[in-house]
Design a protein around this motif. Structure first.
Motif, PDB file in Angstrom:
ATOM      1  N   ARG A  53      -4.125  -2.339  -4.213  1.00 21.37           N
ATOM      2  CA  ARG A  53      -5.128  -1.273  -4.239  1.00 21.37           C
ATOM      3  C   ARG A  53      -6.513  -1.810  -3.883  1.00 21.37           C
ATOM      4  O   ARG A  53      -7.261  -1.212  -3.109  1.00 21.37           O
ATOM      5  CB  ARG A  53      -5.171  -0.633  -5.626  1.00 21.37           C
ATOM      6  CG  ARG A  53      -3.984   0.228  -5.976  1.00 21.37           C
ATOM      7  CD  ARG A  53      -4.143   0.823  -7.359  1.00 21.37           C
ATOM      8  NE  ARG A  53      -3.019   1.645  -7.751  1.00 21.37           N
ATOM      9  CZ  ARG A  53      -2.881   2.934  -7.440  1.00 21.37           C
ATOM     10  NH1 ARG A  53      -3.818   3.529  -6.722  1.00 21.37           N
ATOM     11  NH2 ARG A  53      -1.833   3.613  -7.839  1.00 21.37           N
ATOM     12  N   GLN A  74      -6.798  -2.820  -0.200  1.00 17.11           N
ATOM     13  CA  GLN A  74      -6.835  -1.639   0.647  1.00 17.11           C
ATOM     14  C   GLN A  74      -8.249  -1.097   0.781  1.00 17.11           C
ATOM     15  O   GLN A  74      -8.619  -0.528   1.812  1.00 17.11           O
ATOM     16  CB  GLN A  74      -5.899  -0.571   0.064  1.00 17.11           C
ATOM     17  CG  GLN A  74      -5.774   0.673   0.921  1.00 17.11           C
ATOM     18  CD  GLN A  74      -4.824   1.682   0.310  1.00 17.11           C
ATOM     19  OE1 GLN A  74      -4.173   1.410  -0.703  1.00 17.11           O
ATOM     20  NE2 GLN A  74      -4.736   2.856   0.917  1.00 17.11           N
ATOM     21  N   ARG A  89      -6.638   3.634 -12.059  1.00 21.20           N
ATOM     22  CA  ARG A  89      -5.296   3.089 -12.132  1.00 21.20           C
ATOM     23  C   ARG A  89      -5.320   1.595 -12.495  1.00 21.20           C
ATOM     24  O   ARG A  89      -4.473   1.121 -13.253  1.00 21.20           O
ATOM     25  CB  ARG A  89      -4.587   3.270 -10.785  1.00 21.20           C
ATOM     26  CG  ARG A  89      -4.179   4.689 -10.496  1.00 21.20           C
ATOM     27  CD  ARG A  89      -3.272   5.221 -11.577  1.00 21.20           C
ATOM     28  NE  ARG A  89      -2.842   6.585 -11.313  1.00 21.20           N
ATOM     29  CZ  ARG A  89      -2.530   7.466 -12.249  1.00 21.20           C
ATOM     30  NH1 ARG A  89      -2.661   7.115 -13.531  1.00 21.20           N
ATOM     31  NH2 ARG A  89      -2.124   8.668 -11.942  1.00 21.20           N
ATOM     32  N   ALA A 112       2.353   1.698  -3.374  1.00 22.61           N
ATOM     33  CA  ALA A 112       1.382   2.241  -4.325  1.00 22.61           C
ATOM     34  C   ALA A 112       1.186   3.733  -4.097  1.00 22.61           C
ATOM     35  O   ALA A 112       1.090   4.514  -5.060  1.00 22.61           O
ATOM     36  CB  ALA A 112       0.057   1.497  -4.172  1.00 22.61           C
ATOM     37  N   ASN A 113       1.126   4.139  -2.821  1.00 22.47           N
ATOM     38  CA  ASN A 113       0.962   5.567  -2.539  1.00 22.47           C
ATOM     39  C   ASN A 113       2.185   6.356  -2.977  1.00 22.47           C
ATOM     40  O   ASN A 113       2.063   7.456  -3.542  1.00 22.47           O
ATOM     41  CB  ASN A 113       0.713   5.775  -1.044  1.00 22.47           C
ATOM     42  CG  ASN A 113      -0.645   5.252  -0.619  1.00 22.47           C
ATOM     43  OD1 ASN A 113      -1.562   5.114  -1.436  1.00 22.47           O
ATOM     44  ND2 ASN A 113      -0.784   4.951   0.674  1.00 22.47           N
ATOM     45  N   GLU A 149     -10.990   8.260  -3.683  1.00 22.59           N
ATOM     46  CA  GLU A 149     -10.037   7.154  -3.558  1.00 22.59           C
ATOM     47  C   GLU A 149     -10.459   5.969  -4.420  1.00 22.59           C
ATOM     48  O   GLU A 149      -9.634   5.348  -5.102  1.00 22.59           O
ATOM     49  CB  GLU A 149      -9.939   6.727  -2.094  1.00 22.59           C
ATOM     50  CG  GLU A 149      -8.895   5.649  -1.843  1.00 22.59           C
ATOM     51  CD  GLU A 149      -8.827   5.235  -0.387  1.00 22.59           C
ATOM     52  OE1 GLU A 149      -7.860   4.547  -0.008  1.00 22.59           O
ATOM     53  OE2 GLU A 149      -9.750   5.592   0.381  1.00 22.59           O
ATOM     54  N   GLN A 150     -11.771   5.669  -4.426  1.00 20.26           N
ATOM     55  CA  GLN A 150     -12.261   4.551  -5.233  1.00 20.26           C
ATOM     56  C   GLN A 150     -12.138   4.859  -6.723  1.00 20.26           C
ATOM     57  O   GLN A 150     -11.731   4.009  -7.519  1.00 20.26           O
ATOM     58  CB  GLN A 150     -13.705   4.236  -4.859  1.00 20.26           C
ATOM     59  CG  GLN A 150     -13.866   3.605  -3.481  1.00 20.26           C
ATOM     60  CD  GLN A 150     -15.306   3.443  -3.083  1.00 20.26           C
ATOM     61  OE1 GLN A 150     -16.152   4.265  -3.434  1.00 20.26           O
ATOM     62  NE2 GLN A 150     -15.596   2.395  -2.321  1.00 20.26           N
ATOM     63  N   ARG A 209       0.829  -1.202   0.000  1.00 22.90           N
ATOM     64  CA  ARG A 209       0.000   0.000   0.000  1.00 22.90           C
ATOM     65  C   ARG A 209       0.869   1.261   0.000  1.00 22.90           C
ATOM     66  O   ARG A 209       0.615   2.213  -0.741  1.00 22.90           O
ATOM     67  CB  ARG A 209      -0.906  -0.006   1.223  1.00 22.90           C
ATOM     68  CG  ARG A 209      -1.909   1.130   1.273  1.00 22.90           C
ATOM     69  CD  ARG A 209      -2.639   1.156   2.590  1.00 22.90           C
ATOM     70  NE  ARG A 209      -1.729   1.459   3.690  1.00 22.90           N
ATOM     71  CZ  ARG A 209      -1.302   2.702   3.982  1.00 22.90           C
ATOM     72  NH1 ARG A 209      -1.711   3.730   3.264  1.00 22.90           N
ATOM     73  NH2 ARG A 209      -0.477   2.893   4.980  1.00 22.90           N
ATOM     74  N   HIS A 223     -10.052   6.868  -8.169  1.00 23.85           N
ATOM     75  CA  HIS A 223      -8.639   6.851  -8.540  1.00 23.85           C
ATOM     76  C   HIS A 223      -8.127   5.425  -8.657  1.00 23.85           C
ATOM     77  O   HIS A 223      -7.363   5.093  -9.573  1.00 23.85           O
ATOM     78  CB  HIS A 223      -7.838   7.628  -7.488  1.00 23.85           C
ATOM     79  CG  HIS A 223      -6.498   8.087  -7.979  1.00 23.85           C
ATOM     80  ND1 HIS A 223      -5.377   7.318  -7.893  1.00 23.85           N
ATOM     81  CD2 HIS A 223      -6.118   9.243  -8.592  1.00 23.85           C
ATOM     82  CE1 HIS A 223      -4.346   7.956  -8.400  1.00 23.85           C
ATOM     83  NE2 HIS A 223      -4.758   9.134  -8.832  1.00 23.85           N
ATOM     84  N   ALA A 224      -8.536   4.539  -7.708  1.00 26.48           N
ATOM     85  CA  ALA A 224      -8.095   3.139  -7.762  1.00 26.48           C
ATOM     86  C   ALA A 224      -8.607   2.457  -9.014  1.00 26.48           C
ATOM     87  O   ALA A 224      -7.866   1.734  -9.691  1.00 26.48           O
ATOM     88  CB  ALA A 224      -8.577   2.409  -6.510  1.00 26.48           C
ATOM     89  N   GLU A 246       2.081   6.632  -6.621  1.00 23.23           N
ATOM     90  CA  GLU A 246       1.087   7.612  -7.049  1.00 23.23           C
ATOM     91  C   GLU A 246       1.582   9.032  -6.807  1.00 23.23           C
ATOM     92  O   GLU A 246       1.402   9.925  -7.651  1.00 23.23           O
ATOM     93  CB  GLU A 246      -0.224   7.373  -6.290  1.00 23.23           C
ATOM     94  CG  GLU A 246      -1.406   8.133  -6.835  1.00 23.23           C
ATOM     95  CD  GLU A 246      -1.705   7.767  -8.269  1.00 23.23           C
ATOM     96  OE1 GLU A 246      -1.997   8.692  -9.058  1.00 23.23           O
ATOM     97  OE2 GLU A 246      -1.625   6.573  -8.616  1.00 23.23           O
TER      98      GLU A 246
END
Length: 632
Positions: free
Chosen positions: A598, A601, A534, A418-419, A527-528, A415, A530-531, A422
């Protein structure tokens, strides 16, 4: 000495022996000593037997004496060889099957054959006139000592006379007390002092002691007790006292022999069963102790539930894991009290299903203890129906705390990676947009201004080519910036960005792409959205790099509070069949774990369906609606 005893216990005038212990002692000796030393026993027996024959049977022909000596030796040797062939080289006298075999072979089978051969010689010399009478007398005189004396001597030689370890004095003291009481009661019950006419039940007085010996002291103790009973009874009979001195000598001897044989066989077999039970219980205790040691060393708890008897067995370490005592009245639900509240409902459902169904259940991970000291255990259960149609459930608890913590740590690292990835994309996108793109725009403006001032056609042509290259570079920088971090996601929503990105992917790669997106996707949290964006980008990138596909479809649906993303292609699928694809494997291995991180998470799941033709990536993320129907 044993032959002398047998001769002295003979009934005149026919010489009918009450018991003949000589063969039993020879059998015992051959069972105890090594076969390489049997010749020493034979060398000692032959002159001793000649001396006894010359003393007690002075008129016996030489062939008769020789056959008596040879017959006893051959009978003993044949008995030992036959028994060892039947039960093994080491005769232990500690199991029911061994005792049954020994009684049939040593007490009946071998003597029946050898005695027939010896008596045939006696008949031919005129020493014996009634073959069958003599054969019956020899057989019945040998059964009792043969089935009692060898177990006593062999077990005593091995330190197991009482069925207990020789280091323990209690069984030996118990045996001595039993011998004294048994002899006293037997001597009185079968003697002249007891009024057995008015009280015939007095004959049963020794039997509680015999049962005591069979239950408590094993085959060896029971055989000793039977020999004590026989001694007391024979002494009284020789004094013409008791129930075995009421008829003719021959009939009294037969009655006494039948009595000894009929009570000895069932009691010895009962003792063998008790020995087997004690031995099995000892092995079970040893096995359980070893299992507890192994389970404790491997941090494993074992348990079993019998629904027929409503009893729960659990290893010591298992009870320690859950803080259970050793008391009765516990069930598999007793484990529930120690389970973490967040996992309790799932654990209870798994136990209930195991108790009611024989279906093979997958392993379950759960926590025990409080939040600060929680330990992770894995539950594996196996259920089956017993012969009584009752459920038998076996379970294993394994401590998997290190594995789970390592997995959680790995997920946290994914996680964070990934952050970081990003954040790096956003930074690079901002740098490209705010710096590199602006420099390119400035260069383009300067060239445009210069072009208006230049009159030479060749120079203007060069400037036009430069402006075109700058324009293409500017468009590529803006495209890269958009792919790295779409700034419009918060303004036009996920559906708008996908409607721009998917056709752009098709035009850049030549892969025919189609898109179906639910407008409710724009209501998802940032957040959803964006996930999902990606994951879509990574999936399409994998299609372009690896799949060699000609068509790809992207679908985003919102069904029953779950958003589903499905990316399917008609390419060659994900196949790693040879070393040449190692580079692709490594590149793909970075993308899929990142996508999975992702999804996990956000509390969702990701499935990758690999087929011969085509691959489908299916992502499902749960939604939570707040006030006004807004997804949060």
């Amino acid at each position: 000495m044993s032959a002398l005893v047998g001769t002295l216990l003979s009934v005149p005038p026919s010489g009918f022996a009450i018991i003949w212990p000589a063969t039993a002692f020879l059998v015992s000796t051959f069972l105890i000593i090594a076969p390489s030393r049997w010749w020493l026993c034979v060398a000692a027996v032959i002159p001793t037997h000649f001396y006894i024959a010359a003393t007690l049977q002075p008129g016996a022909p030489i062939p008769v004496v020789v056959t008596q000596i040879g017959g006893n030796l051959i009978l003993a040797l044949a008995t030992v060889v036959a028994v060892q062939k039947a039960v093994g080289a080491r005769v232990r006298f500690d199991s029911f099957s061994t005792l049954v075999t020994f009684i049939l072979v040593a007490g009946l089978g071998v003597p029946a054959v050898v005695n027939s051969l010896i008596l045939a010689v006696h008949l031919s010399t005129g020493w014996t006139h009634d073959f069958w009478l003599a054969w019956r007398q020899w057989m019945i005189a040998g059964i009792f000592p043969t089935i009692t004396i060898p177990p006593v001597l062999v077990l005593a030689a091995n330190g197991r006379l009482t069925g207990q370890p020789s280091a323990s004095p209690s069984p030996r003291l118990e045996l001595l007390l039993l011998i004294a009481l048994l002899f006293a009661f037997s001597f009185e019950a079968f003697g002249a002092a007891a009024n057995t006419t008015s009280w015939p039940a007095l004959f049963l007085a020794p039997f509680p002691f015999l049962i005591w010996a069979a239950v408590r002291l094993g085959v060896g103790g029971t055989s000793v007790s039977l020999l004590v009973l026989a001694s007391a009874t024979i002494v009284q009979a020789l004094w013409h006292h008791g129930p075995f001195a009421l008829q003719s000598p021959a009939r009294d001897v037969i009655s006494l022999q039948a009595f000894l044989v009929t009570i000895s066989i069932p009691l010895i077999l009962l003792a063998a069963l008790m020995d087997e039970r004690r031995w099995t219980a000892a092995l079970l205790r040893l096995s359980e102790a070893r299992m507890n040691v192994v389970a404790s060393a491997t941090d494993t708890g074992l348990w079993q539930w019998d629904s027929g008897t409503k009893s729960l067995w659990a290893s010591d370490h298992c009870r320690e894991m859950f803080g259970l005592g050793a008391g009765d009245g516990q069930t598999p639900m007793s484990f529930l009290a120690s389970v973490h509240p967040l996992d309790r409902q799932r654990f209870e459902a798994a136990i209930k299903l195991a108790l009611s169904s024989t279906e093979q259940l997958p392993a379950q991970d759960f926590r025990i203890g409080n939040e600060s000291e929680a330990r992770w255990l894995q539950l594996q259960v196996h259920s089956e129906l017993g012969s009584d149609n009752k459920m038998q459930v076996s379970g294993v608890f394994r401590d998997v705390t290190e594995r789970v913590l390592a997995h959680l740590e790995a997920e946290e690292l994914r996680r964070r990676l990934a952050n970081l990835k990003e954040d790096e994309r956003r930074r690079i996108a901002e740098e490209l947009h705010d710096s590199t793109a602006q420099h390119l725009v400035a260069a383009k403006l300067n060239l445009s201004s210069l072009k208006t001032r230049v009159r030479a056609p060749e120079t203007r042509g060069i400037l036009a080519l430069g402006l075109k290259s700058l324009h293409e570079a500017l468009m590529e920088v803006r495209t890269f910036s958009y792919l790295l971090h779409p700034p419009q996601l918060g303004r036009i929503g996920l559906s708008g960005v996908l409607r721009q990105y998917v056709p752009g992917f098709a035009s850049r790669t030549g892969v025919t792409a189609s898109l179906r997106v639910n407008p409710l996707a724009d209501l998802l949290s940032a957040e959803q959205q964006h996930a999902i964006l990606r994951i879509t980008q990574e999936s399409l990138s994998n299609v372009h790099r690896h799949a060699r596909a000609s068509n790809v479809t992207v679908a985003v649906r919102c069904i029953s509070d779950v958003v589903h993303l499905v990316v399917s292609d008609d390419g060659k699928g994900i196949q790693f069949n040879n070393g040449r694809e190692l580079g692709e494997r490594l590149r793909l291995g970075v993308g899929l774990p990142g996508m999975a991180a992702r999804v996990q998470q956000l509390g969702g799941r990701m499935d990758v369906d690999r087929r011969v033709r085509g691959t489908t990536v299916h992502v499902a993320i749960p939604l939570a609606y707040g006030s006004g129907g807004q997804v949060r």
